[in-house]
Design a protein around this motif. Structure first.
Motif, PDB file in Angstrom:
ATOM      1  N   MET A   1      40.528  36.037  14.702  1.00  0.00           N
ATOM      2  CA  MET A   1      39.830  36.239  13.451  1.00  0.00           C
ATOM      3  C   MET A   1      40.715  37.049  12.497  1.00  0.00           C
ATOM      4  O   MET A   1      41.224  38.100  12.840  1.00  0.00           O
ATOM      5  N   LYS A   2      40.891  36.537  11.299  1.00  0.00           N
ATOM      6  CA  LYS A   2      41.733  37.193  10.303  1.00  0.00           C
ATOM      7  C   LYS A   2      41.017  38.419   9.751  1.00  0.00           C
ATOM      8  O   LYS A   2      39.875  38.342   9.334  1.00  0.00           O
ATOM      9  N   GLN A   3      41.726  39.556   9.732  1.00  0.00           N
ATOM     10  CA  GLN A   3      41.159  40.775   9.175  1.00  0.00           C
ATOM     11  C   GLN A   3      41.589  40.922   7.729  1.00  0.00           C
ATOM     12  O   GLN A   3      42.708  40.568   7.349  1.00  0.00           O
ATOM     13  N   THR A   4      40.687  41.448   6.924  1.00  0.00           N
ATOM     14  CA  THR A   4      40.995  41.715   5.527  1.00  0.00           C
ATOM     15  C   THR A   4      41.691  43.059   5.430  1.00  0.00           C
ATOM     16  O   THR A   4      41.240  44.040   6.009  1.00  0.00           O
ATOM     17  N   ALA A   5      42.783  43.085   4.687  1.00  0.00           N
ATOM     18  CA  ALA A   5      43.509  44.340   4.503  1.00  0.00           C
ATOM     19  C   ALA A   5      42.642  45.332   3.735  1.00  0.00           C
ATOM     20  O   ALA A   5      41.857  44.932   2.874  1.00  0.00           O
ATOM     21  N   PRO A   6      42.782  46.621   4.045  1.00  0.00           N
ATOM     22  CA  PRO A   6      42.025  47.609   3.279  1.00  0.00           C
ATOM     23  C   PRO A   6      42.541  47.672   1.848  1.00  0.00           C
ATOM     24  O   PRO A   6      43.626  47.194   1.548  1.00  0.00           O
ATOM     25  N   GLY A   7      41.767  48.256   0.998  1.00  0.00           N
ATOM     26  CA  GLY A   7      42.179  48.395  -0.396  1.00  0.00           C
ATOM     27  C   GLY A   7      41.422  47.444  -1.294  1.00  0.00           C
ATOM     28  O   GLY A   7      40.460  46.796  -0.880  1.00  0.00           O
ATOM     29  N   HIS A   8      41.870  47.369  -2.509  1.00  0.00           N
ATOM     30  CA  HIS A   8      41.181  46.568  -3.509  1.00  0.00           C
ATOM     31  C   HIS A   8      41.995  45.336  -3.886  1.00  0.00           C
ATOM     32  O   HIS A   8      43.195  45.438  -4.140  1.00  0.00           O
ATOM     33  N   PRO A   9      41.339  44.175  -3.988  1.00  0.00           N
ATOM     34  CA  PRO A   9      42.029  43.021  -4.558  1.00  0.00           C
ATOM     35  C   PRO A   9      42.332  43.311  -6.027  1.00  0.00           C
ATOM     36  O   PRO A   9      41.649  44.108  -6.666  1.00  0.00           O
ATOM     37  N   LEU A  10      43.357  42.666  -6.559  1.00  0.00           N
ATOM     38  CA  LEU A  10      43.757  42.852  -7.951  1.00  0.00           C
ATOM     39  C   LEU A  10      43.610  41.554  -8.725  1.00  0.00           C
ATOM     40  O   LEU A  10      43.873  40.479  -8.195  1.00  0.00           O
ATOM     41  N   THR A  11      43.204  41.666  -9.989  1.00  0.00           N
ATOM     42  CA  THR A  11      43.201  40.528 -10.893  1.00  0.00           C
ATOM     43  C   THR A  11      43.945  40.943 -12.160  1.00  0.00           C
ATOM     44  O   THR A  11      44.100  42.133 -12.442  1.00  0.00           O
ATOM     45  N   ALA A  12      44.396  39.943 -12.905  1.00  0.00           N
ATOM     46  CA  ALA A  12      45.077  40.199 -14.178  1.00  0.00           C
ATOM     47  C   ALA A  12      44.619  39.146 -15.179  1.00  0.00           C
ATOM     48  O   ALA A  12      44.509  37.966 -14.837  1.00  0.00           O
ATOM     49  N   ALA A  13      44.334  39.576 -16.397  1.00  0.00           N
ATOM     50  CA  ALA A  13      43.894  38.666 -17.455  1.00  0.00           C
ATOM     51  C   ALA A  13      44.548  39.088 -18.764  1.00  0.00           C
ATOM     52  O   ALA A  13      45.083  40.192 -18.891  1.00  0.00           O
ATOM     53  N   THR A  14      44.482  38.168 -19.745  1.00  0.00           N
ATOM     54  CA  THR A  14      45.125  38.421 -21.034  1.00  0.00           C
ATOM     55  C   THR A  14      44.161  38.152 -22.180  1.00  0.00           C
ATOM     56  O   THR A  14      43.467  37.129 -22.190  1.00  0.00           O
ATOM     57  N   LEU A  15      44.129  39.075 -23.139  1.00  0.00           N
ATOM     58  CA  LEU A  15      43.379  38.904 -24.383  1.00  0.00           C
ATOM     59  C   LEU A  15      44.303  38.200 -25.370  1.00  0.00           C
ATOM     60  O   LEU A  15      45.262  38.793 -25.859  1.00  0.00           O
ATOM     61  N   VAL A  16      44.050  36.938 -25.633  1.00  0.00           N
ATOM     62  CA  VAL A  16      44.820  36.174 -26.609  1.00  0.00           C
ATOM     63  C   VAL A  16      43.911  35.956 -27.808  1.00  0.00           C
ATOM     64  O   VAL A  16      42.772  35.508 -27.659  1.00  0.00           O
ATOM     65  N   THR A  17      44.403  36.285 -28.999  1.00  0.00           N
ATOM     66  CA  THR A  17      43.588  36.164 -30.205  1.00  0.00           C
ATOM     67  C   THR A  17      44.285  35.277 -31.225  1.00  0.00           C
ATOM     68  O   THR A  17      45.451  34.916 -31.069  1.00  0.00           O
ATOM     69  N   ASP A  18      43.534  34.955 -32.283  1.00  0.00           N
ATOM     70  CA  ASP A  18      44.102  34.226 -33.421  1.00  0.00           C
ATOM     71  C   ASP A  18      44.057  35.145 -34.639  1.00  0.00           C
ATOM     72  O   ASP A  18      43.540  36.263 -34.556  1.00  0.00           O
ATOM     73  N   PRO A  19      44.606  34.722 -35.777  1.00  0.00           N
ATOM     74  CA  PRO A  19      44.619  35.599 -36.958  1.00  0.00           C
ATOM     75  C   PRO A  19      43.229  35.993 -37.462  1.00  0.00           C
ATOM     76  O   PRO A  19      43.095  36.968 -38.200  1.00  0.00           O
ATOM     77  N   LEU A  20      42.186  35.267 -37.051  1.00  0.00           N
ATOM     78  CA  LEU A  20      40.822  35.611 -37.457  1.00  0.00           C
ATOM     79  C   LEU A  20      40.143  36.550 -36.463  1.00  0.00           C
ATOM     80  O   LEU A  20      38.940  36.777 -36.541  1.00  0.00           O
ATOM     81  N   ASP A  21      40.927  37.083 -35.500  1.00  0.00           N
ATOM     82  CA  ASP A  21      40.429  37.998 -34.471  1.00  0.00           C
ATOM     83  C   ASP A  21      39.462  37.311 -33.508  1.00  0.00           C
ATOM     84  O   ASP A  21      38.607  37.948 -32.912  1.00  0.00           O
ATOM     85  N   ARG A  22      39.593  35.994 -33.369  1.00  0.00           N
ATOM     86  CA  ARG A  22      38.810  35.282 -32.359  1.00  0.00           C
ATOM     87  C   ARG A  22      39.565  35.326 -31.042  1.00  0.00           C
ATOM     88  O   ARG A  22      40.794  35.406 -31.013  1.00  0.00           O
ATOM     89  N   LEU A  23      38.833  35.248 -29.969  1.00  0.00           N
ATOM     90  CA  LEU A  23      39.363  35.369 -28.627  1.00  0.00           C
ATOM     91  C   LEU A  23      39.488  34.004 -27.978  1.00  0.00           C
ATOM     92  O   LEU A  23      38.559  33.192 -28.069  1.00  0.00           O
ATOM     93  N   LEU A  24      40.622  33.750 -27.318  1.00  0.00           N
ATOM     94  CA  LEU A  24      40.795  32.509 -26.571  1.00  0.00           C
ATOM     95  C   LEU A  24      40.124  32.688 -25.212  1.00  0.00           C
ATOM     96  O   LEU A  24      40.463  33.607 -24.461  1.00  0.00           O
ATOM     97  N   ILE A  25      39.160  31.825 -24.914  1.00  0.00           N
ATOM     98  CA  ILE A  25      38.466  31.886 -23.632  1.00  0.00           C
ATOM     99  C   ILE A  25      38.562  30.527 -22.951  1.00  0.00           C
ATOM    100  O   ILE A  25      38.782  29.508 -23.606  1.00  0.00           O
TER     101      ILE A  25
END
Length: 152
Positions: A1-25
């Motif tokens: 059985m595979k054990q999960t390593a201690p600690g926290h998983p990490l994620t990374a995301a990016t805020l991409v905008t346009d000149p009207l301050d709209r967000l790319l989702i």
């Protein structure tokens, strides 16, 4: 059985905008809520490298994201039993031209993208993601640390 390593998983995301301050989702192929371009940080990869890779994979974009573009680091409490708390790195991405970004979706991960105003974003993004866009979206060299706890 595979054990999960201690600690926290990490994620990374990016805020991409346009000149009207709209967000790319983006909308995941698996369904569910719209989200910011990003995902899991893989073994041996830094959060910055993951943010760049996810933009390439999901959108076909090579974004010029740098260390000083770190926008926030958040601790997110697990939402369900069996899940783990995680750390989320959020980078301020570039401002893209609204009319013609050269986006090529990866169909195995995302099935749609759009520009959304801040108000629209708050109503269609997952609440934890929506909380990330309360302040200015492009503030380099002013990273913040936040903790997102479940409301009981």
């Amino acid at each position: 059985m595979k054990q999960t390593a201690p600690g926290h998983p990490l994620t990374a995301a990016t805020l991409v905008t346009d000149p009207l301050d709209r967000l790319l989702i983006v909308h995941p192929t698996s369904g569910g809520s719209w989200h910011l371009p990003g995902g899991i940080v893989e073994q041996g990869e830094s959060p910055l490298e993951a943010a760049r890779r996810e933009a390439r994979e999901e959108l076909g974009l090579s974004l010029d994201i740098r260390e000083q573009d770190l926008f926030a680091v958040e601790w997110l409490q697990a939402t369900r039993p069996g899940r783990r708390d995680r750390l989320a790195f959020l980078f301020a991405g570039p401002i893209l031209a609204a009319e013609a970004p050269d986006i090529v979706l990866q169909p195995s991960e995302v099935d749609a993208w759009r520009w959304a105003t801040r108000e629209e974003s708050r109503s269609i993004l997952h609440p934890a993601v929506a909380a990330r866009i309360m302040g200015p979206l492009q503030v380099p060299s002013s990273a913040t640390y936040r903790e997102i706890r479940n409301q009981k």
